[in-house]
Design an enzyme around this catalytic site. Structure first.
Site: not given
Length: 177
Positions: A7, A9, A15, A17, A19, A91, A97, A99, A129
């Site tokens: 992954d 971020d 990272d 919150d 973005f 997305h 989606c 992906c 996730r």
């Protein structure tokens, strides 16, 4: 072929919150770039798989995402590292989606692109996730405690076979010793 899926971020860079919305906001976690370079030196193919819903939410465009990834690639090159590919889902979270992690579509694309079975391939993330997407295609789950990792470690749904490391550098030192 030795392949590892990271992954972005919270694993490679800090990272937020809010973005990571610009190249200026992209800041590597100490030791992460050198860890990727070490993987390269040990013959690993390194692929990034990242949800980037900021694109789908309209917080930044593809040109900005490309500029952020370009900064990551250039920063890696300065320490002798490289990525073999960057996959991302643009997305938003409410998308249907296949992906967007935790769905396995992005990882299935990686398997297809590299013509490999992902069984046993390490998937490294800081959120549940990330790991769920990898497990769905047979990957071995690795959690780093950077980014959202400390919170994720407490999740009752964390797979029992998850290997937990303080950060990417420590994980890579273990994989390459």
């Amino acid at each position: 072929m030795k392949l590892i899926i990271l992954d972005r971020d919270g694993v490679i860079n800090h990272d937020s919150d809010q973005f990571i919305k610009s190249p200026d906001e992209w800041k590597p976690i100490e030791g992460s770039l050198e860890a990727i370079a070490r993987l390269n030196q040990w013959g690993w193919r390194v692929v990034v798989a990242s949800n980037q819903s900021g694109v789908g939410r309209g917080l930044f465009g593809m040109d900005t995402l490309n500029a952020i990834n370009d900064k990551m690639v250039k920063s890696l090159a300065q320490v002798g590292g490289r990525l073999d590919a960057i996959f991302f889902c643009p997305h938003s979270a409410d998308s249907t989606c296949d992906c967007r992690k935790p769905k396995p579509g992005m990882l299935m694309q990686i398997a297809e692109r590299f013509n490999v079975d992902l069984t046993g391939v390490p998937v490294v993330g800081d959120s549940l996730r990330d790991l769920q997407a990898g497990i769905a295609v047979g990957c071995e789950p690795y959690l780093v405690l950077t980014g959202k990792g400390l919170k994720t470690r407490e999740d009752p749904d964390l797979p029992s076979d998850t290997r937990i490391y303080p950060d990417l550098a420590t994980l890579v030192a273990d994989l390459t010793h």
